[in-house]
Motif scaffolding. Sequence first.
Motif, mmCIF file in Angstrom:
data_model
loop_
_atom_site.group_PDB
_atom_site.id
_atom_site.type_symbol
_atom_site.label_atom_id
_atom_site.label_comp_id
_atom_site.label_asym_id
_atom_site.label_seq_id
_atom_site.Cartn_x
_atom_site.Cartn_y
_atom_site.Cartn_z
ATOM 1 N N SER B 175 49.613 0.046 -2.024
ATOM 2 C CA SER B 175 50.744 0.801 -1.493
ATOM 3 C C SER B 175 51.942 -0.109 -2.048
ATOM 4 C CB SER B 175 50.772 0.625 0.073
ATOM 5 O OG SER B 175 50.899 -0.567 0.290
ATOM 6 N N MET B 182 53.836 -3.651 -5.703
ATOM 7 C CA MET B 182 52.697 -3.311 -5.099
ATOM 8 C C MET B 182 51.661 -4.367 -4.574
ATOM 9 S SD MET B 182 51.097 -0.919 -8.595
ATOM 10 C CE MET B 182 51.750 -2.253 -9.624
ATOM 11 N N THR B 183 51.204 -3.816 -3.375
ATOM 12 C CA THR B 183 50.172 -4.497 -2.493
ATOM 13 C C THR B 183 48.941 -3.749 -2.606
ATOM 14 O OG1 THR B 183 52.034 -5.158 -1.095
ATOM 15 C CG2 THR B 183 49.549 -5.556 -0.340
ATOM 16 N N VAL B 185 48.557 -7.451 -4.783
ATOM 17 C CA VAL B 185 49.459 -7.874 -5.891
ATOM 18 C C VAL B 185 48.814 -7.625 -7.219
ATOM 19 C CG1 VAL B 185 48.647 -10.111 -5.750
ATOM 20 C CG2 VAL B 185 51.038 -9.755 -6.288
#
Lengths: 782, 217
Positions: B175, B182-183, B185
């Motif tokens: 997400s 972004m995660t 990372v």
Amino acid sequence: MNVLDKIKSGITYFDGGAGTLLQSWGLKAGEYPENWNITNPEKIVEMHRLYLEAGTQIITSNTFGANSLKFDNLEEIINAAIANAKKACEGYDAFVALDVGPLGKMLEPLSDLPFEKAVEIFSKTIKIGASAGADLVLIETMNDSYEAKAALLAAKESCNLPVFVTCVYDESKKLMTGADPAAMIAMLEGLGADAIGMNCSLGPKQMVEIVPEFAKYASVPVIVNPNAGLPRNENGKTVFDIDADEFSDIMCDIVKAGATIIGGCCGTTPEHIKKTVEKTKNLPFSLPEKKNFTVISSYTHAVEIGKAPVIIGERINPTGKKRFKEALRQNDIGYILNEGLSQNKKGVSILDVNVGLPEINETEMMVSVIKALQGVIELPLQIDTVNPAAMEQAMRIYNGKALINSVNGKEESMKTVFPLIKKYGGVAIAVTLDENGIPDSAAGRVSIAEKIIARAAEYGIESKDIIVDPLAMAVSSDSNSANITLEAVRILHEKGIKTSLGVSNISFGLPSRADVNSVFYTMAMQNGLDCAIINPHSEEMMKAWHCFMALTGKDENCVDYIEFADTLSPVKTSFAPANTAELDSCIISGLKEQAGIAASELLKTQAPMDIINEKIIPALNTVGKGFEEKKVYLPQLLMSAQAAKEAFDAIKASIPSGEGKKGKIVIATVKGDIHDIGKNIVKVLLENYGFEVIDLGKDVAPEKIVEAVKSSGAKLVGLSALMTTTVPAMEETIKLLRKEIPDCRVMVGGAVMTEEYAAMINADSYSSDAMGAVRFAESLFN
Amino acid sequence: MIELIKTDAAEINIDPKEVAVYLGYYSVKSTDDKTKELICSCTKEFLEAASFRACIAKVPVKLENGVDLGFMKTESRSLQKNLSGCDFAYILAATTGFDAHRLIERKSLISPVCGMVTDCVGSAAIEAFCDKVNASLENADFLRPRFSPGYGDLSIEFQKDITEFLETKKNIGLSLNDSLMMTPVKSVTAIIGIGKEKNKCTGPGCMICRNDNCPYR
């Protein structure tokens, strides 16, 4: 009959997938199906009807993605969706579930959506759905335990409807963010879910494997809504590989394994549900038995108490620890996290978290520490506080089912703690004291324990969620105290009540405390002690635990014991440098331990400030210069920095206060930026060079940075930003700093930064690397 | 049709040379023995933690007045150049997972140097994984270099379009935060043009970027 009676009366059927059906009726790729509640209500009603005709008893409203992040007309969409569902149900004996899916964003600390914000967003959806007339709430397709908790808490706080929760497990039988079924069951049942289970992701074949885990641990009915197998591409169209016949056959196995509420997810059709109903409706039905396990959990796993003695690490606690108190006062979360990580390495199963100090805001600190701990450490936590507000906030944001330390037999304490356990879930440590003090007999303590358990039951808390601490009192002041405690442990154990002790109190006032503690610990385990709060860095205590495990058959083939024995400290070979020049070379070569020993040796003959100025700083300068000349690379620079830190630590205690500090610097990664590797490197080097660094962490709001500069009086701020999207936040921070604290200087760095960019956003200095930041700070403070 | 891919860590080959480059070394020869050892141990730990997942979909490409991929439209000239001559493209999102994400955080706390090396191992790992996915695709020999939002003049805002289109949070856990980070990372989103001729490269993906000072080019 309401839906809770319904699920107790027999196998209950959900509906199946919506996407495939709606796409075949014209829903375009990328179009939100929720809008069809308003634009094509007749088609939505028709879809529900097809499922009802197939035998569905609970239909899910077309609101999977209906949340305020996605829709401005949320109320209109949800009201229409529930109205469509209710219309479809006319003439059928069926219930309408408000369907609540994930938000599409990840929560803190993995990303930037705060837990309370997630609760707020879910609450909006659920309140609208409840007032529109939904019969229950179905929280589904959750692949993150924290988001599932936020949604469930929101449901419990927003309505009185029954709440069902299904999560997405993968082939490893875990959620995407790591939780296994036992951990999810502990957390969701603790929070009061009425039925729990799994949906989506896997087909029924894979889910059959997971259902027994639920059957083993769950006390509430189990839901299984699989996909129609795995998707594959056929002439550009998505098709699923399990047809209605095969699907319904496997669903029979799923029911036999323990599921009582079943349906389908992606790729399933009314046909899948129809055949499933036909084949399973006459299978034997039984509700799950109430389970009597005492279980706490983290966001990855559960810890069962009662199988083998469990160690609770006691080191995150300021009592008697000067450095820890200092860390709390300075908001040095990094130090506290390291206390947790080092205990994790020693093999504890649970971490006690106590951050109470009169001069700090305990609630805020407790929340920050728990958030930080659960960002990196997988162990379940014991929330240790006497402050009810801190306890409640900690329980709210805890990602799992926590151990709560503590409640006692005083009415006031039970009135405060039990409603929290009932609401958030948790296992309470019950201390055997009440308004009359601590009884001086085992029977007296057992009697208080039983009183607490009975009172907990009145709040709806089961005895499995109470662990009794019959209190270890100093044997130096009452020679019978150990006997009383051990006897109480034995009686409680025989009654099937779980026990815990803060073991080290027993030796208070005695010499060689570790020896007394470890023998007492062994005796208590022999009497049935289930958990103990101990210092895992004490070799004696860990020896006692490992030996007990091996000797009582809880360590098969003594494997763990043998591994532990290997780590026991051998006689240390002393490293005595022949001359002082070796400290320099230790630092230059990045030899951490040797640098510490060399510095200690030097301290015998030299003043600490001389060691710093004549040995450590010149060595660091040599490495720093090499780095600037590209002869030394960043890993070597950092290894040297770590070695220098070790040397500093060795002589720190001897430095007269006030000496050796060059100035204060506040550093932070700016708002919206969640990467801080670079900033951390800058911090290490600045500290090496004698600067006092106040590290605010990552994703820090401009206001917070300004506040920290004001309260610390720092003259320099270091800001880091990784991406072009976070540079505006850096600019905003500098603007605010200029306005509020005009004489404060700002240096910036980060992957996208350039000299020109830095000038454009009005920074005083740009550094392309950590040494550059050190050089600028030195020029400013000298 | 979104296809999901999961690859066993044992199949991911992380080249220590790549890690050394990310760490700022010009060549693996210039790394000292301690750093080499560190790269090796951090790689081992990273692979134990990582869970390599990707989702990918094939979309038609229209190149009139910009680029139209159906789910997103852009006037990016760099992307146009990258996709010229392509009728189709793969849209890819890939990640190394949450345990790897937490490992990097944990390592940075315990030791900055281990944190940094693990971070660089992660960068090399996600690239190695994407290369593996690339190689497994139909028409592998015809593929253009991966092109990610943020390259050249393609706005990073398109991360949103790609993650929504591929339903990455649901499919692989990926997400974005409000700043489009972004995660987990160590993740990648990319557009991969499917050319009509073998190995006809119209400029490597990241080399089209205007950041001439980037140490990785």
